[in-house]
Every structure is written in C-alpha cells, then in structure tokens.
Design an enzyme around this catalytic site. Structure first.
Site, PDB file in Angstrom:
ATOM      1  N   GLY A  75      -7.775  -8.637   0.823  1.00 28.14           N
ATOM      2  CA  GLY A  75      -6.479  -8.880   1.441  1.00 28.14           C
ATOM      3  C   GLY A  75      -6.016 -10.317   1.327  1.00 28.14           C
ATOM      4  O   GLY A  75      -4.861 -10.593   0.995  1.00 28.14           O
ATOM      5  N   ARG A 111       0.822  -1.217   0.000  1.00 29.66           N
ATOM      6  CA  ARG A 111       0.000   0.000   0.000  1.00 29.66           C
ATOM      7  C   ARG A 111       0.852   1.261   0.000  1.00 29.66           C
ATOM      8  O   ARG A 111       0.429   2.290  -0.542  1.00 29.66           O
ATOM      9  CB  ARG A 111      -0.927  -0.002   1.216  1.00 29.66           C
ATOM     10  CG  ARG A 111      -2.160  -0.848   0.988  1.00 29.66           C
ATOM     11  CD  ARG A 111      -3.075  -0.817   2.177  1.00 29.66           C
ATOM     12  NE  ARG A 111      -4.371  -1.379   1.841  1.00 29.66           N
ATOM     13  CZ  ARG A 111      -5.248  -1.807   2.738  1.00 29.66           C
ATOM     14  NH1 ARG A 111      -4.972  -1.738   4.031  1.00 29.66           N
ATOM     15  NH2 ARG A 111      -6.400  -2.301   2.351  1.00 29.66           N
ATOM     16  N   GLY A 131     -12.535  -4.283   1.309  1.00 29.38           N
ATOM     17  CA  GLY A 131     -13.901  -3.791   1.519  1.00 29.38           C
ATOM     18  C   GLY A 131     -14.291  -2.755   0.468  1.00 29.38           C
ATOM     19  O   GLY A 131     -15.412  -2.767  -0.048  1.00 29.38           O
ATOM     20  N   LYS A 142     -16.269 -14.649   4.574  1.00 29.36           N
ATOM     21  CA  LYS A 142     -17.227 -13.620   5.005  1.00 29.36           C
ATOM     22  C   LYS A 142     -18.503 -13.678   4.174  1.00 29.36           C
ATOM     23  O   LYS A 142     -18.723 -12.864   3.284  1.00 29.36           O
ATOM     24  CB  LYS A 142     -16.591 -12.240   4.893  1.00 29.36           C
ATOM     25  CG  LYS A 142     -15.369 -12.053   5.782  1.00 29.36           C
ATOM     26  CD  LYS A 142     -14.799 -10.658   5.580  1.00 29.36           C
ATOM     27  CE  LYS A 142     -13.387 -10.541   6.124  1.00 29.36           C
ATOM     28  NZ  LYS A 142     -12.627  -9.475   5.467  1.00 29.36           N
TER      29      LYS A 142
END
Ligand SMILES: Nc1ncnc2c1ncn2[C@@H]1O[C@H](COP(=O)(O)OP(=O)(O)O)[C@@H](O)[C@H]1O
Ligand SMILES: O=C(OP(=O)(O)O)[C@H](O)COP(=O)(O)O
Length: 394
Positions: free
Chosen positions: A351, A37, A374, A198
């Site tokens: 991720g 990042r 997200g 998730k």
C-alpha cells in the site's frame, strides 16, 4: 502450482455468481478516496455482466471485528462502482439471510448487487463453515477476484469454495500471472527493493528473494537492523534487536549466492520524528547516538537509481524513508523516478509503495501495481494463498 479453473471454464448464462472482490478501499466521510481496487475489479464484473450472470458481489472493508460498524458499510463503494460501470449497482445492508435471498430471486441476468461488509459477521474471519454454507446457498458459482485478501482463509474467500464450483476472476489471474512469471522466469538483472517499517513481515520475503534475485536493495526503517548487523551504531533509528543475527545471516547468504546486496551508505538523520526539526546527512557509520535515520542519503539514492536503471526486472516493496514528510521524501522520490525511467519491467507491491508512486506522479509509468500488499508478499515468499488453493482444480 496446480491449474485452477477460471471464469472461461464455466457457463455463466443465467447463473447466480457469488463474486468475492477486495473493495477494502480508503474512505473519508462516506466517500471513497482511492478507487484503485474498485477499478481493478471492473473487467471481471463486466465479463460476468456480458455473459449474462446475476452478479452478487461480496467484500470486506476494514476490520470491524465481527460487528456492524456504520463507518465500514460498503454502500459508498457500490456507488463508485455504479459510476464506473455506468450501471445500477444495488447495495444491500446484509450479506446473508432472507432479505438477501429475496433480492437475489428478483435479479435479472446481468444485474449487479453488492452485499454488505462480510466482516460484520464474526464467522467471516474464523472461516466458520456455517457462514460459508450460507454464502454458498446464495449462488451457483463462486468467482474469487479478491487478490488483496487471497492470503486470508476466510468464509467468503476460502470456505465457500468447498460448496460451489470455484473459479478465479481476471484480476486474481493477472496478479498471479505477473508475479508468478516475475519470480519463475525473471528477466535479468532482477532487482528487488525492500523498504518500509514492517521488519518482521519482510524478513521472510528477503530470505526467499535471496534465492531469486541478482540485486537486493535495502532501505527504509528495516535497513537499520542490517546496518547494526554490519557493526554500525544506529542511534535512535528503528531497530529490531532480535533480528540482528538474522540480518547477519542474510548478508552471508547474499555473499554465498552471489547476490549483490545494497545497503545505505549515507542517511538523513533527525533528532525528532518530525518534519520541522533539524536534519543532516551523515555517513552510515556516523549516526549520532541521539539522532535517528529517517531517509536514505543522496549518495545512496544515486547508487540505487543506477542499479534500477541497469536492471531488466524490478520489484519494489516499501518506501526508502518517511516519505509522508517532505524532509524525508527524497530517497523514496528518487527511487520512484528511477523506476519510472528504467527500461526494466516494474512491479510495485504494498500500500505505501503504491501511495508513494501516486504521490510522485509516476504511477502510470509502472508496469504493474499490485492490489495486494500482504498477499503479494506472501506470494513472493512462496507461501500458498488460501484464496487460490481453495479454487477448483482443472
Ligand atoms: N527510516 C524509517 N524510520 C521509520 N519509519 C520509516 C522509515 N522509513 C520508512 N518508514 C515508514 O514505513 C512506512 C511504510 O512501511 P510498510 O508498511 O512496511 O510499507 P508497505 O505498505 O509499502 O509494505 C511508511 O509509513 C514510512 O513512513
Ligand atoms: O488491504 C489489505 O491488505 P494490504 O494492506 O496488505 O494490501 C487487504 O484488503 C486485506 O485486509 P486485511 O489485512 O484486513 O485482511
């Protein structure tokens, strides 16, 4: 989407620029362990430096819940950035206040400072107008380059934009461009691969993707809710009981829309969630009641690889199994390898999927690895990203 102002639309020379980046990077013992990042933000920072701005960088790190947390200071990220830029980056221990104002007043054009973790202030995540004003008071222009945090309406991502000319940075632009093009004018066949654990977070994106894709591949922990919806028993596998009906409706919707839906036909099962125990491969309809599915089986992996190879565009979010354990890594590995070999344009979001392509040494073969998990999901769901909406219209 309305056109938003970019860095190219503003005069930066001599200006104080508050540049929000996403330096939320993994750290261990005060060292950055994955600088992806930080590297991704370098083009924007270099652009600001070359154009004579005074560069004031701001970021969050972790979830310190509005209080100072010694383990979540940003100085290690500043040190790494300094190495990447070959230039001094001064890391401050505050993000607002007199000390910060003095440091900024002493800056020369082209200097770079990094403010302390903005989440040390409780107002950040609440998008407190006072904190947003305090950030805005430090600068003349706001640049948002934090794609990974663009789905958050926080003081340093959204609130600040109400007080300053607010423009996008190069990374934010690139992410929106790549993901936007993929979804609006996709090369076909267009395949989406959704896996991971998730279930709740990914249900929304599956619904939206069914409107867009030619092939939808389901794997990982969330596939068992779909298996159950098809009438199979899933033993002790991950199951989201209250989403079974929704999974059923997706199976029907896929049929209506002519979307080819691929679900596991065989699975690797184990008695325990452990790398050491006994494992076996069974057909999807044969999961024993006291076993759990922890990876897709070899037949499934072969089918998925074939679909990936015959696609023109593939978006991948979420691993096919518990790839962190070698006993359950094969499904994810074979998808990663097929992604590396296909001629299709390949996009990775999330991720764990990014970590998987790193682990299997194929990261450099992917066309785009998104810096937002997200954020890329919410974008694919068709939701507005507050960090983008807040920018000044052209
Ligand atoms: N069958 C499974 N059962 C339990 N967990 C799984 C299974 N398949 C994958 N996982 C886990 O899902 C996690 C990643 O899920 P998620 O966070 O949704 O992905 P991403 O970060 O790529 O969006 C991994 O840690 C992996 O071990
Ligand atoms: O790491 C992030 O999210 P991601 O893991 O979904 O990519 C971003 O920095 C946002 O962090 P947050 O989820 O604590 O707001």
């Amino acid at each position: 989407m309305m056109k938003k102002m970019t860095m190219k639309d503003v005069d930066l020379k001599g200006k104080r620029v508050f540049c929000r980046v996403d330096f939320n990077v993994p750290m261990s013992e005060g060292n950055v362990t994955d600088d992806t990042r930080i590297r991704a933000a370098v083009p924007t920072i270099e652009y600001l430096v070359e154009n004579g701005a005074k560069v004031i960088l701001a970021s969050h790190l972790g979830r310190p819940k509005g209080a100072v947390n010694e383990d979540m200071r940003l100085a290690p990220a500043g040190a790494r950035l300094s190495e990447l830029l070959h230039k001094e980056v001064k890391s401050l221990d505050e993000s607002i206040g007199e000390g910060v104002e003095q440091e900024i007043a002493a800056m020369n054009d082209g200097d770079v400072i990094l403010l302390e973790n903005v989440r040390f202030h409780p107002g950040e995540e609440k998008n407190d107008p006072e904190l947003a004003k305090a950030f805005a008071a430090l600068a003349d222009v706001f640049v948002n380059d934090a794609f990974g945090a663009a789905h958050r309406a926080h003081a340093s991502t959204a609130g600040i934009a109400e007080h300053l000319t607010a423009v996008s940075g190069l990374l934010l632009e690139k992410e929106l461009d790549v993901l936007g093009k993929a979804l609006s004018e996709p090369d076909r066949p267009f395949t989406a691969i959704i896996g991971g654990a998730k279930v709740k977070d990914k249900i929304g994106v599956i619904d939206h993707l069914l409107e867009k894709v030619d092939n939808l591949i389901i794997g990982g922990g969330l596939s068992y809710t779909f298996s159950k919806a098809q009438g199979h028993e899933v033993g002790n596998s991950l199951l989201e009981e209250d989403k079974i009906d929704l999974a059923k409706s997706f199976i029907e919707k896929a049929e209506e829309k002519g979307v080819k839906l691929y679900m596991p036909i065989d699975v690797v099962v184990a008695k325990e969630f452990s790398n050491e125990g006994e494992t076996k491969v069974v057909e999807i309809s044969e999961i024993p009641s006291d076993w759990m599915g922890l990876d897709i089986g070899p037949e499934t992996a072969k089918t998925y690889a074939e679909v990936i190879k015959n696609s023109k565009l593939v978006i991948w979010n979420g691993p096919m199994g518990v790839f962190e354990m070698s006993s359950f890594e094969n499904g994810t590995k074979s998808v990663a390898q097929a992604m590396a070999e296909t001629q299709a344009y390949t996009i990775i979001g999330g991720g764990d999927s990014a970590a998987a392509v790193e682990k299997f040494d194929v990261a450099d073969k992917m066309d785009h690895i998104s810096t937002g998990g997200g954020a890329s999901l919410e974008f694919m769901e068709g939701k507005d990203l507050p960090g983008v909406t807040a920018l000044t219209d052209k």
